[in-house]
Design a protein around this motif. Structure first.
Motif, PDB file in Angstrom:
ATOM      1  N   HIS A 146       0.822  -1.216   0.000  1.00  0.00           N
ATOM      2  CA  HIS A 146       0.000   0.000   0.000  1.00  0.00           C
ATOM      3  C   HIS A 146       0.858   1.270   0.000  1.00  0.00           C
ATOM      4  O   HIS A 146       0.502   2.275   0.606  1.00  0.00           O
ATOM      5  CB  HIS A 146      -0.968   0.004   1.187  1.00  0.00           C
ATOM      6  CG  HIS A 146      -1.847  -1.198   1.232  1.00  0.00           C
ATOM      7  ND1 HIS A 146      -2.807  -1.448   0.283  1.00  0.00           N
ATOM      8  CD2 HIS A 146      -1.885  -2.243   2.102  1.00  0.00           C
ATOM      9  CE1 HIS A 146      -3.420  -2.586   0.567  1.00  0.00           C
ATOM     10  NE2 HIS A 146      -2.885  -3.090   1.655  1.00  0.00           N
ATOM     11  N   ARG A 147       1.955   1.191  -0.703  1.00  0.00           N
ATOM     12  CA  ARG A 147       2.826   2.364  -0.857  1.00  0.00           C
ATOM     13  C   ARG A 147       2.030   3.528  -1.454  1.00  0.00           C
ATOM     14  O   ARG A 147       1.258   3.353  -2.392  1.00  0.00           O
ATOM     15  CB  ARG A 147       3.984   2.013  -1.774  1.00  0.00           C
ATOM     16  CG  ARG A 147       5.124   3.020  -1.819  1.00  0.00           C
ATOM     17  CD  ARG A 147       6.096   2.613  -2.917  1.00  0.00           C
ATOM     18  NE  ARG A 147       7.389   3.285  -2.827  1.00  0.00           N
ATOM     19  CZ  ARG A 147       8.188   3.483  -3.861  1.00  0.00           C
ATOM     20  NH1 ARG A 147       7.841   3.039  -5.074  1.00  0.00           N
ATOM     21  NH2 ARG A 147       9.352   4.087  -3.715  1.00  0.00           N
ATOM     22  N   ARG A 148       2.200   4.700  -0.899  1.00  0.00           N
ATOM     23  CA  ARG A 148       1.471   5.862  -1.395  1.00  0.00           C
ATOM     24  C   ARG A 148       1.870   6.151  -2.836  1.00  0.00           C
ATOM     25  O   ARG A 148       3.036   6.008  -3.215  1.00  0.00           O
ATOM     26  CB  ARG A 148       1.737   7.077  -0.515  1.00  0.00           C
ATOM     27  CG  ARG A 148       0.837   8.268  -0.854  1.00  0.00           C
ATOM     28  CD  ARG A 148       0.873   9.316   0.226  1.00  0.00           C
ATOM     29  NE  ARG A 148       0.026  10.459  -0.134  1.00  0.00           N
ATOM     30  CZ  ARG A 148      -0.230  11.488   0.681  1.00  0.00           C
ATOM     31  NH1 ARG A 148       0.296  11.516   1.901  1.00  0.00           N
ATOM     32  NH2 ARG A 148      -1.004  12.480   0.282  1.00  0.00           N
ATOM     33  N   ALA A 149       0.889   6.583  -3.635  1.00  0.00           N
ATOM     34  CA  ALA A 149       1.124   6.822  -5.059  1.00  0.00           C
ATOM     35  C   ALA A 149       0.875   8.281  -5.415  1.00  0.00           C
ATOM     36  O   ALA A 149       0.004   8.942  -4.827  1.00  0.00           O
ATOM     37  CB  ALA A 149       0.225   5.926  -5.903  1.00  0.00           C
ATOM     38  N   LEU A 150       1.627   8.773  -6.388  1.00  0.00           N
ATOM     39  CA  LEU A 150       1.490  10.122  -6.915  1.00  0.00           C
ATOM     40  C   LEU A 150       1.384  10.053  -8.432  1.00  0.00           C
ATOM     41  O   LEU A 150       1.882   9.124  -9.060  1.00  0.00           O
ATOM     42  CB  LEU A 150       2.688  10.983  -6.515  1.00  0.00           C
ATOM     43  CG  LEU A 150       2.948  11.133  -5.009  1.00  0.00           C
ATOM     44  CD1 LEU A 150       4.229  11.923  -4.775  1.00  0.00           C
ATOM     45  CD2 LEU A 150       1.777  11.803  -4.316  1.00  0.00           C
TER      46      LEU A 150
END
Length: 215
Positions: A146-150
């Motif tokens: 669930h690594r944050r995404a941009l």
């Protein structure tokens, strides 16, 4: 690519400078008040950072970040950025920037305005939908669950891929929106704006976005 130039040293600019130094880049950073006002930040960043004028930062950077109030983008130097990848972090705040009719009616986007000002540069939208403190606290290693995404958006696919690689190095997954015109999907007040989304959640929020003129 070894050097990231930053035009703007506010909350987002200073945090991106920290991430860049942490990731092994040289940093040349500028603001509107003069290099001498950046002494404390440069001292914190260490030997791989230096303060400069906007023109010097534009000339020095292999990739250059423009992170200044939207109302001031007309001051961004054009010639030193010719042919370069330019990252636009901006959002439109009418109370700060004044009314901009083509943004009010959503016939264009903030990054397209910067691209029009820099016709020979390759503008990529990025880093506009994350709070400044989160840039250093939410970054994680590749493969983190669930690594944050941009997002990235830009008309040049090579430029998008280059900025996507920087985002990954800085600690975030990447969702490619395609052309600059799609950047409206993650502007202020859209479903994904400043959410701590992983890539799948971000794609869902991007799909939920609606333009004012389509409502």
């Amino acid at each position: 690519m070894h050097t990231i130039g930053l035009i703007g040293a506010g909350r987002i600019g200073s945090q991106l400078a920290r991430l860049a130094v942490r990731s092994g880049y040289e940093v040349v950073i500028a603001n509107s008040r003069g290099p001498e006002t950046l002494a404390d930040l440069v001292a914190e960043l260490g030997e791989h950072a230096r303060a400069a004028t906007p023109e010097e930062a534009a000339a020095a950077g292999d990739v250059v970040v423009v992170t200044i109030p939207l109302k001031n983008i007309g001051t961004v130097p054009v010639e030193p950025l010719a042919g370069k990848i330019v990252i636009d972090t901006n959002n439109y705040y009418p109370r700060r920037d004044g009314s901009i009719p083509e943004l009010d009616d959503e016939s264009t986007t903030t990054a397209e305005l910067l691209q029009a000002h820099l016709p020979t540069s390759r503008v990529v939208k990025a880093f506009n939908h994350i709070g400044a403190p989160d840039l250093t606290t939410d970054s994680t290693a590749p493969g983190t669950p669930h690594r944050r995404a941009l997002i990235v958006a830009g008309d040049d696919p090579v430029a998008r891929a280059t900025v996507g690689g920087i985002i990954d190095e800085f600690g975030f997954d990447v969702v490619d929106l395609g052309p600059l015109a799609e950047g409206w999907r993650i502007q202020r007040d859209t479903p994904g704006y400043v959410k701590r989304d992983d890539a799948n959640q971000l794609r869902e929020h991007l799909a939920q976005a609606r333009r004012y003129r389509d409502m």
